[in-house]
Design a protein around this motif. Sequence first.
Motif, PDB file in Angstrom:
ATOM      1  N   PRO A   1       1.686  31.415  66.195  1.00 58.63           N
ATOM      2  CA  PRO A   1       0.674  31.422  67.125  1.00 58.63           C
ATOM      3  C   PRO A   1      -0.830  31.486  66.416  1.00 58.63           C
ATOM      4  N   PRO A   2      -1.661  30.997  67.159  1.00 63.14           N
ATOM      5  CA  PRO A   2      -3.129  31.281  66.951  1.00 63.14           C
ATOM      6  C   PRO A   2      -3.861  32.550  67.255  1.00 63.14           C
ATOM      7  N   ILE A   3      -3.203  33.684  66.589  1.00 62.97           N
ATOM      8  CA  ILE A   3      -3.674  34.951  66.588  1.00 62.97           C
ATOM      9  C   ILE A   3      -3.950  35.449  65.428  1.00 62.97           C
ATOM     10  N   GLU A   4      -4.562  36.490  65.314  1.00 63.33           N
ATOM     11  CA  GLU A   4      -5.015  37.174  63.838  1.00 63.33           C
ATOM     12  C   GLU A   4      -3.633  37.782  63.123  1.00 63.33           C
ATOM     13  N   LEU A   5      -3.149  37.402  62.143  1.00 57.70           N
ATOM     14  CA  LEU A   5      -2.149  37.915  61.474  1.00 57.70           C
ATOM     15  C   LEU A   5      -2.498  38.305  59.922  1.00 57.70           C
ATOM     16  N   ARG A   6      -1.875  39.136  59.366  1.00 57.59           N
ATOM     17  CA  ARG A   6      -1.939  39.388  57.987  1.00 57.59           C
ATOM     18  C   ARG A   6      -1.559  38.252  57.378  1.00 57.59           C
ATOM     19  N   TYR A   7      -1.896  37.955  55.872  1.00 52.43           N
ATOM     20  CA  TYR A   7      -1.126  36.908  55.314  1.00 52.43           C
ATOM     21  C   TYR A   7      -0.159  37.654  54.332  1.00 52.43           C
ATOM     22  N   ALA A   8       1.025  37.052  54.080  1.00 56.94           N
ATOM     23  CA  ALA A   8       1.874  37.311  52.964  1.00 56.94           C
ATOM     24  C   ALA A   8       1.251  37.814  51.728  1.00 56.94           C
ATOM     25  N   GLU A   9       0.384  36.579  51.169  1.00 56.99           N
ATOM     26  CA  GLU A   9      -0.023  36.706  49.853  1.00 56.99           C
ATOM     27  C   GLU A   9      -1.270  38.287  49.641  1.00 56.99           C
ATOM     28  N   GLN A  10      -1.667  38.509  51.056  1.00 57.11           N
ATOM     29  CA  GLN A  10      -2.541  39.780  51.013  1.00 57.11           C
ATOM     30  C   GLN A  10      -1.608  40.942  51.027  1.00 57.11           C
ATOM     31  N   ARG A  11      -0.477  40.982  51.635  1.00 61.34           N
ATOM     32  CA  ARG A  11       0.280  42.146  51.771  1.00 61.34           C
ATOM     33  C   ARG A  11       1.103  42.352  50.430  1.00 61.34           C
ATOM     34  N   LEU A  12       1.504  41.374  49.710  1.00 59.49           N
ATOM     35  CA  LEU A  12       2.100  41.350  48.425  1.00 59.49           C
ATOM     36  C   LEU A  12       1.367  41.263  46.985  1.00 59.49           C
ATOM     37  N   ALA A  13      -0.121  41.364  47.244  1.00 67.22           N
ATOM     38  CA  ALA A  13      -1.039  41.235  46.255  1.00 67.22           C
ATOM     39  C   ALA A  13      -0.896  42.699  45.310  1.00 67.22           C
ATOM     40  N   ARG A  14      -0.802  43.661  45.787  1.00 61.49           N
ATOM     41  CA  ARG A  14      -0.692  44.872  44.994  1.00 61.49           C
ATOM     42  C   ARG A  14       0.532  44.967  44.054  1.00 61.49           C
ATOM     43  N   TYR A  15       1.630  43.940  44.419  1.00 62.60           N
ATOM     44  CA  TYR A  15       3.036  44.163  43.800  1.00 62.60           C
ATOM     45  C   TYR A  15       3.306  43.058  42.933  1.00 62.60           C
ATOM     46  N   ALA A  16       2.513  41.953  43.057  1.00 71.62           N
ATOM     47  CA  ALA A  16       2.916  40.864  42.295  1.00 71.62           C
ATOM     48  C   ALA A  16       2.542  40.931  40.826  1.00 71.62           C
ATOM     49  N   ALA A  17       3.626  40.315  39.794  1.00 72.31           N
ATOM     50  CA  ALA A  17       3.110  40.479  38.364  1.00 72.31           C
ATOM     51  C   ALA A  17       2.317  39.946  38.001  1.00 72.31           C
ATOM     52  N   TRP A  18       1.564  38.709  38.432  1.00 73.59           N
ATOM     53  CA  TRP A  18       0.767  37.894  38.149  1.00 73.59           C
ATOM     54  C   TRP A  18      -0.061  37.361  39.134  1.00 73.59           C
ATOM     55  N   PRO A  19      -1.372  37.336  39.413  1.00 75.08           N
ATOM     56  CA  PRO A  19      -2.210  36.636  40.115  1.00 75.08           C
ATOM     57  C   PRO A  19      -1.498  35.320  40.925  1.00 75.08           C
ATOM     58  N   GLU A  20      -1.176  34.656  39.946  1.00 73.60           N
ATOM     59  CA  GLU A  20      -0.974  33.201  40.319  1.00 73.60           C
ATOM     60  C   GLU A  20       0.580  33.321  41.424  1.00 73.60           C
ATOM     61  N   ASP A  21       1.503  34.386  41.011  1.00 74.29           N
ATOM     62  CA  ASP A  21       2.590  34.460  41.949  1.00 74.29           C
ATOM     63  C   ASP A  21       2.140  34.449  43.337  1.00 74.29           C
ATOM     64  N   LEU A  22       1.139  34.874  43.674  1.00 74.72           N
ATOM     65  CA  LEU A  22       0.735  35.016  45.213  1.00 74.72           C
ATOM     66  C   LEU A  22       0.674  33.491  45.956  1.00 74.72           C
ATOM     67  N   ASP A  23       0.386  32.415  44.964  1.00 75.58           N
ATOM     68  CA  ASP A  23       0.571  31.238  45.534  1.00 75.58           C
ATOM     69  C   ASP A  23       1.619  30.896  46.494  1.00 75.58           C
ATOM     70  N   HIS A  24       2.595  31.396  45.776  1.00 76.48           N
ATOM     71  CA  HIS A  24       3.889  31.037  46.332  1.00 76.48           C
ATOM     72  C   HIS A  24       4.332  31.598  47.686  1.00 76.48           C
ATOM     73  N   PHE A  25       3.701  32.700  48.069  1.00 68.92           N
ATOM     74  CA  PHE A  25       3.821  33.406  49.104  1.00 68.92           C
ATOM     75  C   PHE A  25       2.930  32.951  50.294  1.00 68.92           C
ATOM     76  N   ALA A  26       1.923  32.235  50.211  1.00 69.74           N
ATOM     77  CA  ALA A  26       1.025  31.457  51.012  1.00 69.74           C
ATOM     78  C   ALA A  26       1.706  30.498  52.154  1.00 69.74           C
ATOM     79  N   GLY A  27       1.366  30.319  53.124  1.00 72.22           N
ATOM     80  CA  GLY A  27       1.845  29.442  53.969  1.00 72.22           C
ATOM     81  C   GLY A  27       1.486  29.287  55.568  1.00 72.22           C
TER      82      GLY A  27
END
Length: 267
Positions: free
Chosen positions: A130-156
């Motif tokens: 929906p066209p509403i404000e939502l958090r992004y998965a890569e934001q929510r997982l940013a603190r926990y990913a092993a590598w910054p580039e891993d976050l690209d997998h979570f975006a969509g």
Amino acid sequence: MTTTRIPYADLPVAARRAVETRTGPALKVESEAEGFNSEIAARLITQAGEYYVKGLRADHRRVWTQAREAEVNPYVHGIAPALLARVEAAGWDLLIFEAVDGHHADYRPGSPDLPKVVDVLRRLAETPCPPIELRYAEQRLARYAAWPEDLDHFAGNALLHTDWHNTNVLVTDQGARLVDWAWATKGAPWLDAAYWVIWLIASGHDPAAAEEWASRVPTWQTAPAKGIDAFAIANANMWHEIGGQDPDAWTAQMLAAAERWRNHRTT
């Protein structure tokens, strides 16, 4: 962190009056014990029908979750119980839903509920974000990913539920419904199936069997193997943080499941 639950009768009179203006007078109230995020959770039986009421004090630090649920609900018709009204009165923020008859999903191996959960995962994946404000998965997982580039997998661009606690899945005669959309998120379409994997492992599946169930959700086929690996690592890190130095029994169970899946993906 859990939220202290109070009886519906302990709401201020003005708040109850505002609710019952919409539902009709409560002839019977059944308190709901399950769930972590609401101070009020009750089924109201009235002459007009049955309703489910949940809410938080207006000054609660997580009251934003009420707005999130209200915003998402019109877009998940048939997947979630319908929101009938939002009431803000006497210092309380309350949501009134249609009452749904069903049981909490059983995730254990061999459960007849598992195909129904697969079906609701599939239906959710087919629902436009929906066209509403939502958090992004890569934001929510940013603190926990092993590598910054891993976050690209979570975006969509998919609408995700993300909280697959079995009490958030009600199995009815018409199929499974999802409740508690407080953590609705925008991200890669395979992530909800991945979140479900951890709950399956915690419910007795070995990691390979849990992934086999996830593979029945079409979006799982879009997930790169490295993305699943990265997600398993990030979730193990997240549960370590949630558990802290002395996790309670439930958190320890979830942490153990997350660690089993991480080890399965990385060794």
